[in-house]
Every structure is written in structure tokens, then in C-alpha cells.
Scaffold this active site. Structure first.
Site, PDB file in Angstrom:
ATOM      1  N   LYS A  35       0.859  -1.182   0.000  1.00  0.00           N
ATOM      2  CA  LYS A  35       0.000   0.000   0.000  1.00  0.00           C
ATOM      3  C   LYS A  35       0.893   1.229   0.000  1.00  0.00           C
ATOM      4  CE  LYS A  35      -4.017   2.131   2.185  1.00  0.00           C
ATOM      5  NZ  LYS A  35      -3.545   3.475   1.888  1.00  0.00           N
TER       6      LYS A  35
ATOM      7  N   LYS B 158     -40.779   8.737 -21.156  1.00  0.00           N
ATOM      8  CA  LYS B 158     -41.275   9.203 -22.445  1.00  0.00           C
ATOM      9  C   LYS B 158     -40.156   9.644 -23.376  1.00  0.00           C
ATOM     10  CE  LYS B 158     -43.792  12.521 -20.932  1.00  0.00           C
ATOM     11  NZ  LYS B 158     -44.657  13.709 -21.012  1.00  0.00           N
TER      12      LYS B 158
END
Length: 627
Positions: free
Chosen positions: A51, A503
Site C-alpha cells: 500500500k 417518455k
């Protein structure tokens, strides 16, 4: 040296031949994040890396050179010019490389403080540790196993480069590796599923185990010193449950230059009222500031009162925004599910949610579980609003964007300032468990901000919702979408369409998060007005519905702070359970309706997304142009 704990990578068997003509650099895309756990995972399914203590970077290479992006998509190429210059010479047509910008000492230790110093005056000392390869020569690699991606990465990195380094790893023995790293004074171990695909969210496929506790905190004030003109300690805050709370003070780790730099940054942010509630004795004489600065702090533990024990200042984090600074806690390793697989138990699975088609809560949950790997890169780490219909879509439904904790730990909170200056806890998720927890709580729809929690003030997309008036058929919407595409192309913006399940159609332009909301809203408004004025028979930007008759409303209002739009792969609370889905412009030529996809299409949607044939996967390398 500490790095000797990692097995040496075998020599490259062959060198790549000279590449053909360069391709355009790949666009930025959301990075995979690691989950903090209490122990290193065991077994041969996990590989383990060091890390590193630096800045996360994505390096995009292609025609015209290379660019360097932070984890939130900001272009920091100028700050990491040495890395960018060397990456530009890689023998590839194009590549997108994930890694960490670091400054290493002779013992193989990286230092965030040293990196900050190098950014100010010694950029030549900054290296790039490459640990993943997302695309190469125009081919998306994110669906390949990690071990295959790393093998390809190793082959494209130059031998003996001092600046571009390959991140070695071991398979298994992660706990032993952690002990050796901790003994050497390193930060910890990153563990990754060896067979995992790259998922641009916190999926559970990457885990981190730390030697010492450290994370970011928000600087909310300072206490004065009686011995100098600077300060004695910084007052810290952390977002916890969506609220900024007191987290203690830090008075060590500063050199003289840093003391005066900080006081110079804090004085213009001064405010009279306390930024957080804190014990009066601990903050006597405090100078409060607006919560704008983020500091990296190391500490031994957090007390029962939620304050830091033995904190030490490491430096400011310019790549992190205050809104994104949340309390990070270690999860027991046994509670981490497989990548993008939820462990949430869904109750009342037989309850009918869509009465027209007898679709149940269980089927809805199964859909979201299936699409979680492709939906999380879009919806993850983004403020969201939920449409909850606990008794089904035909009963009472309501929007929800705040929470006091009833969703549990998997649904998180980010504190965002409202117009009146107070802070509200907005919801966000970044795991499949978070997604399914929302479904368990009756959620059908997911709507998201046009910005991520790393910087809620900067948009990472433009969304134009083409909303047809009653009576207009889908062919009118299709023509409008292509018209909009051409207009945006003329001003330099590439887009993709999304069927909404409603729509209309959304025409979406991904952005590097650079422009702030007032500029974005003004741009969208002026563009919508210009389109309406140029073709008033077919388009309108008028808000009153009475003025939209027979035309398509160009809804630009989604491009403002706090506005939301339905998220890709989200189900709509409409008959037959339609789904919003990004499509290609080629598909737009023949698709039949905005509700083309529904929850029965989960497998097809995941397969389509895996092809990454859409610009919408990630944010394109484009910024808001001038009109």
C-alpha cells in the site's frame, strides 16, 4: 529492504514491437476503491501488493502525449509533468494505467509529506507505481482477470525506468507480508481478487489493511499559540452519519513553513460561529473557519467519544474535497462479500410491486443484484435521491434524499451545505449491499446528482432531457436526439443517448469535473434557448407546460446544483418495470421506444455493458466549451 518481501517478477520474455499509429487517449473512468478491513484475506484467490502513500492517478496515453487524472477526474498533468512526459514515450497506441504517484526513499518507503514537498519544488523525484491496466491499444481490459491485466501492464512498462515502476505482488501469505511491512514502517497491504474484473467503485474485490490508522479529516478551526504568530493546533472534523462532527485536535507534525502556510490559508476562511459542536474546554479561544481544507492525519486510535488519540499531521489533501471526507472504519473480513455480490437479505420477496405484470419485490431485487457490477460505476459515490414505493408502484411513492440512519451502515451519508449554510446528510452508496439495502427499504428508482461526492460543486456530465409533449411519437424524439448530438458535436462535445424508461431520451455529455454549477447551468440554459429559437416549431425551452404544445421541451434544469436524473440501469416506477439504459448512437437509429428495456433484460444489459461500446463509460476527456 522492505520490498524484498515481494517476490521478484520474472523477466519479460519478449519486448513489444513498435506500435502502429497512435489512437486518441482513453477517457478517464471511475477508479476501483479498496474497503478497509481488520485482517488480510487468506487463500490463493487473493494477491497482495504494497500500500503506497501518495496520490492516486490514472494516466491516459495516446496520440498527442499523456494526461494524468486524480481519482475524481481532475486533470493534474501539469503537476506530474515528469510522469506524463515519460508515459508519453511508452510503445503503445493508447493505454489507460491505474497507479499511485509517490516519492520513495532508499528503503522503499513512500512518504506523503515528501510527495507534498516534491510537488512544490522537486517534481523530478516523483515516481509512478503502476498497478493496473484498464485499456490497451483501443481494447478494453476491465473484464479480464486482474492477473492478466497486470501481465499486460508489465510488458508495456520500460525496463529499468526510474519513474514508471511496476507494482510487484505475491499470491497468498498476506498476513506475513503485512507483518513484514509494518515492521519496516510501511503503510500496509492492498489485497485484490486475482480473478477479479475492474469495477469502478468500492466492490469488495479490493481490500486494504493498514499498519497504522490514518485518514483525512476536515480542518474546522485552530487554537492560537502564545509563543508564535501561527497556531497551537488544528481543530478537526469528520462527516459521520451525514453530519460534520468534532474529531479532536492535532498539534504535531508541522514544520515552520507548514505552520505559516496553513495560517495563511485559514485566515481568509474565518467565520464567527463554531463550525462543529465541541467541548468548551478543548476549544477555548478557538478561531473557526469554513470547512474547506482537508488534512491527512495519522493516529493510534479513536476514543469512545469519537476523538483522535495521539494524532499527527501529515499534510493537506488537495485531491479530496470536504464533502467526501467520511469516517472510515475497519470491517471484519468475514463480512466482506464477493465483488459486486450482495449479502443483504430481502424480505417479503413475493410482494407484488408492479401489479400490471405481477412483478415482485424479489424479482426487482434479483434484477438489481444482477446489474450491480455495471450500475455501480454510474451511481456509486454520487449523492442520490430514491423513489420509494414500499407497498408497490401503484400505491404511495415518495422521493427521499436524506436519512437519519434507518438504512443502516451500507447506505452512507455525505454532508452537503445548503443555501442557508447548514449541512444536510445526503444519501450515497458505493457497494452492491448499499444498492440492495435501498431495494429492501422499498426503493424502485435511483436518481443521482451530476457530480460525485469527491467534489459536489463540479459537474461531471451534462444531461439534456428531451421531453415530448403529449401526442408526439417516438420518431420525433429520435430526430430531436440526433439534432442535439450534431449541435453538441459542433461545439466540441461528444455525447451518448440513454433511453429513460419514460417518455423521452437523455442526451448526455460526460465532463472532466472542472466547471462549477453556476457556469454549467448557464451553459445548459443558453444552449437550450438557442436550440428553441433556431427551430421553434419543434423545440421549446419554456417552463410553462402550456407553451410546450406540439413540441419537445429541452429540459436543461438537471444541470444545476442539487438536481438529479435517473441513473443508468435504474428501474422506473412505471407499468411493466422499464429500465433506463445507455445505448449507442447506432442503436438509436432503430430502437423502438424509451421503454425498450425492462427488468427481464438483466443478462442482456450486463453483456452489453461489458462490451464498453459507449462513450459514457467514464468521463470523456472534455470540458465545458464556450458558447
Amino acid at each position: 529492504m522492505a520490498r524484498a518481501a515481494l517476490k521478484k517478477t520474472p523477466a519479460k520474455p519478449v519486448m513489444r514491437s513498435a506500435p502502429a499509429r497512435k489512437l486518441a487517449p482513453p477517457p478517464f473512468q471511475p477508479v476501483q476503491l479498496a474497503t478497509l478491513v481488520d485482517t488480510v484475506p487468506t487463500g490463493s484467490n487473493w494477491l497482495h501488493e504494497m500500500k503506497y502513500d501518495g496520490y492516486r492517478l490514472l494516466v491516459a496515453v495516446g496520440d498527442g502525449g499523456a494526461r494524468a487524472y486524480t481519482r475524481s477526474g481532475l486533470d493534474w498533468s501539469d503537476r506530474f509533468g515528469g510522469i506524463v512526459d515519460e508515459a508519453s514515450s511508452l510503445e503503445v497506441r493508447a493505454a489507460l494505467i491505474d497507479g499511485e504517484a509517490v516519492v520513495m526513499d532508499e528503503n522503499g518507503r513512500s512518504s506523503f509529506q515528501a510527495l507534498q514537498g516534491a510537488l512544490k519544488g522537486a517534481p523530478a523525484t516523483i515516481d509512478f507505481i503502476a498497478f493496473d491496466l484498464l485499456s490497451l491499444d483501443g481494447e478494453d481490459l476491465t473484464n479480464l482477470p486482474l492477473v492478466e491485466r497486470k501481465q499486460k501492464l508489465r510488458y508495456i512498462l520500460p525496463e529499468g525506468s526510474a519513474r514508471l515502476r511496476y507494482s510487484d505482488h505475491i499470491v497468498g501469505n498476506g498476513e506475513q507480508l503485512l507483518h513484514s511491512f509494518c515492521d519496516a514502517g510501511l503503510e500496509g497491504v492492498i489485497s485484490k481478487r486475482a480473478d477479479g474484473r475492474y469495477i469502478g467503485s468500492r466492490s469488495g474485490g479490493w481490500l486494504k489493511t493498514k499498519c497504522i490508522k490514518r485518514q483525512e479529516f476536515v480542518v474546522v478551526g485552530w487554537t492560537p499559540s502564545d509563543k508564535s504568530r501561527s497556531f497551537r493546533s488544528l481543530i478537526l472534523g469528520i462527516h459521520d452519519g451525514g453530519e460534520l462532527r468534532y474529531a479532536g485536535k492535532v498539534g504535531t507534525g508541522f514544520n515552520t513553513d507548514e505552520l505559516f502556510k496553513l495560517i495563511g490559508l485559514m485566515r481568509p476562511l474565518a467565520q464567527d460561529k463554531p463550525t462543529v459542536k465541541a467541548p468548551r474546554a478543548e476549544v477555548r479561544g478557538a478561531h473557526w473557519i469554513k470547512p474547506r481544507l482537508v488534512a491527512e492525519i495519522a493516529y493510534t486510535e479513536m476514543t469512545n467519544e469519537g476523538t483522535l488519540r495521539h494524532p499527527s499531521y501529515l499534510g493537506l489533501r488537495e485531491d479530496k474535497k470536504p464533502e467526501a471526507v467520511v469516517l472510515e472504519t475497519e470491517a471484519p473480513i468475514g463480512t466482506i462479500a464477493e465483488p459486486a455480490v450482495s449479502s443483504v437479505k430481502v424480505s417479503n420477496r413475493e410482494r407484488v410491486i408492479f401489479p400490471e405484470s405481477s412483478i415482485t419485490k424479489g424479482q426487482l431485487a434479483d434484477y438489481y443484484a444482477a446489474v450491480a457490477p455495471v450500475m455501480l460505476p454510474w451511481v456509486g459515490s454520487r449523492p442520490i435521491s430514491l423513489v420509494r414505493c414500499p407497498q408497490g408502484r401503484a400505491k404511495k411513492c415518495f422521493f427521499q434524499k436524506h436519512d437519519a440512519g434507518s438504512f443502516g451502515e451500507t447506505v452512507k451519508h455525505v454532508g452537503i451545505l445548503e443555501k442557508d449554510g447548514h449541512e444536510e446528510p445526503y444519501l450515497y452508496i458505493d457497494t452492491a449491499d448499499g444498492l440492495l439495502t435501498c431495494v429492501q427499504m422499498g426503493t424502485i428508482e435511483f436518481h443521482g446528482w451530476g457530480a460525485r461526492i469527491e467534489d459536489v460543486e463540479k459537474a461531471d456530465r451534462l444531461v439534456f432531457d428531451l421531453d415530448p409533449d403529449e401526442g408526439l411519437d417516438f420518431e420525433a424524439v429520435r430526430k430531436a436526439a440526433f439534432h442535439f448530438r450534431e449541435i453538441l458535436q459542433q461545439i466540441g462535445l461528444e455525447t451518448f443517448p440513454m433511453v429513460t424508461g419514460g417518455k423521452g431520451i437523455h442526451v448526455i455529455a460526460p465532463l472532466v469535473p472542472k466547471a462549477e454549477w453556476p457556469e454549467v447551468k448557464d451553459f445548459a440554459h443558453r444552449l437550450a434557448q438557442a436550440v428553441a429559437q433556431s427551430d421553434p416549431d419543434n423545440f421549446t425551452a419554456a417552463l410553462p407546460k402550456a407553451q410546450r404544445k406540439g413540441r419537445i421541451f429541452v429540459d436543461y434544469l438537471r444541470n444545476q446544483r442539487g438536481a438529479t436524473a435517473v441513473m443508468p440501469y435504474g428501474v422506473r416506477a412505471r407499468p411493466e418495470a422499464p429500465v433506463a439504459a445507455p445505448i449507442t448512437w447506432k442503436e438509436m437509429e432503430t430502437i423502438d421506444k424509451p421503454s425498450h428495456f425492462h427488468i427481464g433484460d438483466a443478462k442482456e444489459l450486463v453483456k452489453r455493458a461489458a462490451s464498453k461500446a459507449l462513450i459514457g463509460w467514464g468521463r470523456a476527456d472534455q470540458v465545458l466549451p464556450d458558447l
